[in-house]
Design a protein around this motif. Sequence first.
Motif, PDB file in Angstrom:
ATOM      1  N   ASN A 130      17.811  -9.757  12.771  1.00  0.00           N
ATOM      2  CA  ASN A 130      18.400 -11.093  12.785  1.00  0.00           C
ATOM      3  C   ASN A 130      19.921 -11.017  12.593  1.00  0.00           C
ATOM      4  N   LYS A 131      20.538 -12.149  12.346  1.00  0.00           N
ATOM      5  CA  LYS A 131      21.996 -12.215  12.181  1.00  0.00           C
ATOM      6  C   LYS A 131      22.476 -11.322  11.039  1.00  0.00           C
ATOM      7  N   ALA A 132      21.683 -11.186   9.987  1.00  0.00           N
ATOM      8  CA  ALA A 132      22.038 -10.353   8.835  1.00  0.00           C
ATOM      9  C   ALA A 132      21.655  -8.885   9.052  1.00  0.00           C
ATOM     10  N   LYS A 133      21.254  -8.553  10.278  1.00  0.00           N
ATOM     11  CA  LYS A 133      20.869  -7.178  10.660  1.00  0.00           C
ATOM     12  C   LYS A 133      19.589  -6.717   9.962  1.00  0.00           C
ATOM     13  N   LEU A 134      18.718  -7.669   9.631  1.00  0.00           N
ATOM     14  CA  LEU A 134      17.475  -7.352   8.942  1.00  0.00           C
ATOM     15  C   LEU A 134      16.284  -7.483   9.891  1.00  0.00           C
ATOM     16  N   ARG A 135      15.398  -6.510   9.836  1.00  0.00           N
ATOM     17  CA  ARG A 135      14.126  -6.571  10.551  1.00  0.00           C
ATOM     18  C   ARG A 135      13.153  -7.375   9.685  1.00  0.00           C
ATOM     19  N   PRO A 136      12.055  -7.847  10.253  1.00  0.00           N
ATOM     20  CA  PRO A 136      11.058  -8.524   9.413  1.00  0.00           C
ATOM     21  C   PRO A 136      10.631  -7.665   8.218  1.00  0.00           C
ATOM     22  N   PHE A 137      10.462  -6.361   8.424  1.00  0.00           N
ATOM     23  CA  PHE A 137      10.088  -5.450   7.341  1.00  0.00           C
ATOM     24  C   PHE A 137      11.070  -5.539   6.181  1.00  0.00           C
ATOM     25  N   ASP A 138      12.367  -5.653   6.479  1.00  0.00           N
ATOM     26  CA  ASP A 138      13.402  -5.696   5.446  1.00  0.00           C
ATOM     27  C   ASP A 138      13.311  -6.958   4.575  1.00  0.00           C
ATOM     28  N   LEU A 139      12.645  -7.986   5.085  1.00  0.00           N
ATOM     29  CA  LEU A 139      12.517  -9.246   4.358  1.00  0.00           C
ATOM     30  C   LEU A 139      11.306  -9.281   3.430  1.00  0.00           C
ATOM     31  N   VAL A 140      10.366  -8.375   3.612  1.00  0.00           N
ATOM     32  CA  VAL A 140       9.115  -8.394   2.842  1.00  0.00           C
ATOM     33  C   VAL A 140       9.396  -8.135   1.365  1.00  0.00           C
ATOM     34  N   ASP A 141       8.758  -8.923   0.512  1.00  0.00           N
ATOM     35  CA  ASP A 141       8.823  -8.693  -0.931  1.00  0.00           C
ATOM     36  C   ASP A 141       8.340  -7.263  -1.184  1.00  0.00           C
ATOM     37  N   PRO A 142       9.132  -6.430  -1.858  1.00  0.00           N
ATOM     38  CA  PRO A 142       8.748  -5.027  -2.068  1.00  0.00           C
ATOM     39  C   PRO A 142       7.398  -4.840  -2.755  1.00  0.00           C
ATOM     40  N   ARG A 143       6.952  -5.840  -3.481  1.00  0.00           N
ATOM     41  CA  ARG A 143       5.652  -5.742  -4.155  1.00  0.00           C
ATOM     42  C   ARG A 143       4.479  -5.946  -3.193  1.00  0.00           C
ATOM     43  N   ASN A 144       4.765  -6.482  -2.009  1.00  0.00           N
ATOM     44  CA  ASN A 144       3.711  -6.772  -1.032  1.00  0.00           C
ATOM     45  C   ASN A 144       3.494  -5.535  -0.150  1.00  0.00           C
ATOM     46  N   THR A 145       2.873  -4.536  -0.744  1.00  0.00           N
ATOM     47  CA  THR A 145       2.722  -3.242  -0.057  1.00  0.00           C
ATOM     48  C   THR A 145       1.851  -3.336   1.188  1.00  0.00           C
ATOM     49  N   GLU A 146       0.871  -4.209   1.186  1.00  0.00           N
ATOM     50  CA  GLU A 146       0.002  -4.341   2.355  1.00  0.00           C
ATOM     51  C   GLU A 146       0.776  -4.856   3.567  1.00  0.00           C
ATOM     52  N   LEU A 147       1.612  -5.871   3.356  1.00  0.00           N
ATOM     53  CA  LEU A 147       2.412  -6.406   4.458  1.00  0.00           C
ATOM     54  C   LEU A 147       3.449  -5.385   4.924  1.00  0.00           C
ATOM     55  N   ARG A 148       4.018  -4.647   4.001  1.00  0.00           N
ATOM     56  CA  ARG A 148       4.986  -3.605   4.361  1.00  0.00           C
ATOM     57  C   ARG A 148       4.311  -2.556   5.252  1.00  0.00           C
ATOM     58  N   LYS A 149       3.094  -2.145   4.876  1.00  0.00           N
ATOM     59  CA  LYS A 149       2.356  -1.161   5.687  1.00  0.00           C
ATOM     60  C   LYS A 149       2.044  -1.723   7.071  1.00  0.00           C
ATOM     61  N   MET A 150       1.645  -2.993   7.122  1.00  0.00           N
ATOM     62  CA  MET A 150       1.311  -3.636   8.390  1.00  0.00           C
ATOM     63  C   MET A 150       2.512  -3.606   9.345  1.00  0.00           C
ATOM     64  N   LEU A 151       3.683  -3.959   8.831  1.00  0.00           N
ATOM     65  CA  LEU A 151       4.880  -3.999   9.675  1.00  0.00           C
ATOM     66  C   LEU A 151       5.372  -2.600  10.028  1.00  0.00           C
ATOM     67  N   GLN A 152       5.249  -1.644   9.095  1.00  0.00           N
ATOM     68  CA  GLN A 152       5.614  -0.256   9.417  1.00  0.00           C
ATOM     69  C   GLN A 152       4.730   0.270  10.539  1.00  0.00           C
ATOM     70  N   GLN A 153       3.447  -0.018  10.465  1.00  0.00           N
ATOM     71  CA  GLN A 153       2.520   0.419  11.506  1.00  0.00           C
ATOM     72  C   GLN A 153       2.865  -0.234  12.842  1.00  0.00           C
ATOM     73  N   ALA A 154       3.226  -1.505  12.816  1.00  0.00           N
ATOM     74  CA  ALA A 154       3.597  -2.210  14.037  1.00  0.00           C
ATOM     75  C   ALA A 154       4.854  -1.591  14.658  1.00  0.00           C
ATOM     76  N   GLU A 155       5.842  -1.254  13.819  1.00  0.00           N
ATOM     77  CA  GLU A 155       7.056  -0.605  14.327  1.00  0.00           C
ATOM     78  C   GLU A 155       6.720   0.754  14.933  1.00  0.00           C
ATOM     79  N   PHE A 156       5.908   1.530  14.232  1.00  0.00           N
ATOM     80  CA  PHE A 156       5.520   2.846  14.728  1.00  0.00           C
ATOM     81  C   PHE A 156       4.792   2.727  16.062  1.00  0.00           C
TER      82      PHE A 156
END
Length: 181
Positions: A130-156
Amino acid sequence: MTDDGASPRELLMEACRRNNTSLLEEVLADLAAAGGEKATEHVAKVLNEARDGIGNGLLHMAASNGSYEVLDVLLDQEGLEIDEFDRLEKDTPLHKAVRYVNSLSPNEWEAGHPIVDILVDAGCDPRIRNKAKLRPFDLVDPRNTELRKMLQQAEFTMMAGADIVQEDEEDGAAGSGSESD
């Protein structure tokens, strides 16, 4: 449909805000009828051009409000732009979906994950910044490990997609090479 004088754009936005699939399907049917022979193109044009006052498209609005059923209907529409940017933050609908999940309490996060998942499954690109140079993954609450894994897998999957296809072609080429001998 227009008893209250609302435009198709306003009705579409309301359907996205309220997760109202009945209203959405009614508006889509009316748009298709108005489009005549070019119904698909007409519907896609209206859907892609519909914006609220601050520049959010329909997918942005639906993702921001956790409107899963509406997203499901919208993502089935031919010609719909799925990685469009909003006007303010240059967020994609996937960015908005992550922001929606973050707005939930931690014990509700899992219930919000399908909003992100349906967009990823539809082909939204998790690598877009986005405008702040952040991917959706970068916006995820760090405690939400499941969502982080989901987006990492999608990027991969998106990055490796071409390699996987190439490997399949190479395997096929090796097999056909032996037949030509």
